[in-house]
Motif scaffolding. Structure first.
Motif, PDB file in Angstrom:
ATOM      1  N   ARG A 261       9.973   3.447  -3.118  1.00 46.84           N
ATOM      2  CA  ARG A 261      10.237   4.374  -2.012  1.00 46.84           C
ATOM      3  C   ARG A 261      11.688   4.355  -1.550  1.00 46.84           C
ATOM      4  O   ARG A 261      12.200   5.359  -1.090  1.00 46.84           O
ATOM      5  CB  ARG A 261       9.315   4.090  -0.832  1.00 46.84           C
ATOM      6  CG  ARG A 261       7.824   4.167  -1.146  1.00 46.84           C
ATOM      7  CD  ARG A 261       7.359   5.288  -2.070  1.00 46.84           C
ATOM      8  NE  ARG A 261       7.814   6.606  -1.681  1.00 46.84           N
ATOM      9  CZ  ARG A 261       7.965   7.637  -2.512  1.00 46.84           C
ATOM     10  NH1 ARG A 261       7.693   7.514  -3.792  1.00 46.84           N
ATOM     11  NH2 ARG A 261       8.399   8.789  -2.081  1.00 46.84           N
ATOM     12  N   PHE A 262      12.355   3.195  -1.582  1.00 47.02           N
ATOM     13  CA  PHE A 262      13.760   3.150  -1.194  1.00 47.02           C
ATOM     14  C   PHE A 262      14.440   1.955  -1.844  1.00 47.02           C
ATOM     15  O   PHE A 262      13.791   1.043  -2.352  1.00 47.02           O
ATOM     16  CB  PHE A 262      13.937   3.121   0.337  1.00 47.02           C
ATOM     17  CG  PHE A 262      13.609   1.800   0.985  1.00 47.02           C
ATOM     18  CD1 PHE A 262      14.602   0.844   1.196  1.00 47.02           C
ATOM     19  CD2 PHE A 262      12.327   1.514   1.409  1.00 47.02           C
ATOM     20  CE1 PHE A 262      14.302  -0.375   1.795  1.00 47.02           C
ATOM     21  CE2 PHE A 262      12.021   0.304   2.004  1.00 47.02           C
ATOM     22  CZ  PHE A 262      13.011  -0.645   2.205  1.00 47.02           C
ATOM     23  N   ALA A 263      15.770   1.974  -1.820  1.00 46.20           N
ATOM     24  CA  ALA A 263      16.593   0.838  -2.241  1.00 46.20           C
ATOM     25  C   ALA A 263      17.769   0.754  -1.281  1.00 46.20           C
ATOM     26  O   ALA A 263      18.250   1.774  -0.777  1.00 46.20           O
ATOM     27  CB  ALA A 263      17.081   1.015  -3.676  1.00 46.20           C
ATOM     28  N   LEU A 264      18.209  -0.471  -1.009  1.00 44.51           N
ATOM     29  CA  LEU A 264      19.317  -0.712  -0.089  1.00 44.51           C
ATOM     30  C   LEU A 264      20.298  -1.667  -0.753  1.00 44.51           C
ATOM     31  O   LEU A 264      19.911  -2.751  -1.188  1.00 44.51           O
ATOM     32  CB  LEU A 264      18.798  -1.307   1.224  1.00 44.51           C
ATOM     33  CG  LEU A 264      19.844  -1.675   2.278  1.00 44.51           C
ATOM     34  CD1 LEU A 264      20.563  -0.422   2.790  1.00 44.51           C
ATOM     35  CD2 LEU A 264      19.186  -2.436   3.429  1.00 44.51           C
ATOM     36  N   MET A 265      21.562  -1.222  -0.845  1.00 41.79           N
ATOM     37  CA  MET A 265      22.606  -2.031  -1.452  1.00 41.79           C
ATOM     38  C   MET A 265      23.784  -2.135  -0.498  1.00 41.79           C
ATOM     39  O   MET A 265      24.048  -1.206   0.257  1.00 41.79           O
ATOM     40  CB  MET A 265      23.109  -1.390  -2.755  1.00 41.79           C
ATOM     41  CG  MET A 265      22.132  -1.399  -3.923  1.00 41.79           C
ATOM     42  SD  MET A 265      20.770  -0.201  -3.882  1.00 41.79           S
ATOM     43  CE  MET A 265      21.558   1.365  -3.748  1.00 41.79           C
ATOM     44  N   GLU A 266      24.485  -3.270  -0.553  1.00 44.41           N
ATOM     45  CA  GLU A 266      25.773  -3.389   0.125  1.00 44.41           C
ATOM     46  C   GLU A 266      26.840  -3.364  -0.959  1.00 44.41           C
ATOM     47  O   GLU A 266      26.750  -4.114  -1.936  1.00 44.41           O
ATOM     48  CB  GLU A 266      25.890  -4.676   0.926  1.00 44.41           C
ATOM     49  CG  GLU A 266      27.248  -4.786   1.621  1.00 44.41           C
ATOM     50  CD  GLU A 266      27.426  -6.061   2.401  1.00 44.41           C
ATOM     51  OE1 GLU A 266      28.415  -6.773   2.118  1.00 44.41           O
ATOM     52  OE2 GLU A 266      26.586  -6.345   3.289  1.00 44.41           O
ATOM     53  N   ALA A 267      27.825  -2.486  -0.785  1.00 39.45           N
ATOM     54  CA  ALA A 267      28.891  -2.349  -1.775  1.00 39.45           C
ATOM     55  C   ALA A 267      30.237  -2.648  -1.144  1.00 39.45           C
ATOM     56  O   ALA A 267      30.500  -2.238  -0.015  1.00 39.45           O
ATOM     57  CB  ALA A 267      28.895  -0.944  -2.360  1.00 39.45           C
TER      58      ALA A 267
END
Length: 191
Positions: free
Chosen positions: A41-47
């Motif tokens: 349903r979702f993905a969360l990344m810190e870049a």
């Protein structure tokens, strides 16, 4: 990949640490939530990134994308809009909308949230990992392949498999009329 039923998901806690981080096209990408963790349903990344590490204009066929700026400044192009985003600001890109961005500060740190639309699972996190290599530190790599150096057919092929379509120069000129062009020297155009 079809979304997973929530009954098979498990709770977890994760942080931006070396074991959840990869080097992606000159960026440091920490995976806080992957599609496989959220039933697609979702993905969360810190870049973390610097100027010159931006992707070429593209769109997401399967997901909405949201940028939340933690540090630095980014200039986002979508439709006929040019949006300058500073720390604490959010930029939302709807599914299927062509977009591009430039990093307008020496360094940027952002959260990237992608949310699935319809029955398809998110694909951006898989694309990032397929284009990346394990990180050896939490610092930006000094000598890394970026989109400007890489063979574009590699990114295009992996993008297509993960719901990402890169725009041709003709499509970019039509869809993003204010975008100065991929790899443009921003110092010469008034950075």
């Amino acid at each position: 990949m079809e979304p997973v039923q929530s009954a098979s998901l498990t709770a977890y806690k994760r942080t931006t640490a070396l074991d959840s981080t990869m080097f992606y096209m000159g960026n440091v990408m920490s995976f806080l939530a992957r599609g496989e963790d959220t039933g697609g349903r979702f993905a969360l990344m810190e870049a973390q990134a610097k100027p010159g590490n931006e992707p070429s204009p593209h769109l997401h066929e399967w997901e909405h994308e949201t940028f939340y700026v933690l540090e630095g400044v980014m200039e986002v192009y979508c439709e006929d809009k040019v949006m300058l985003a500073h720390p604490g600001e959010v930029v939302f890109i709807p599914q299927g909308k062509p977009h591009a961005f430039y990093i307008r500060s020496p360094h940027i740190r952002i959260l990237i949230l992608v949310q699935a639309v319809g029955d398809r699972a998110v694909g951006l996190d898989r694309y990032f990992t397929q284009m990346a290599e394990p990180a050896t530190s939490m610092n930006l790599p000094t000598e890394a392949v970026t989109y400007l150096m890489d063979d574009p057919t590699h990114a295009t092929r992996l993008g297509e498999a993960n719901g990402i379509r890169f725009l041709s120069p003709e499509e970019t000129a039509k869809e993003l009329p204010h975008y100065p062009g991929f790899g443009a020297n921003l110092e010469k155009i008034g950075q």
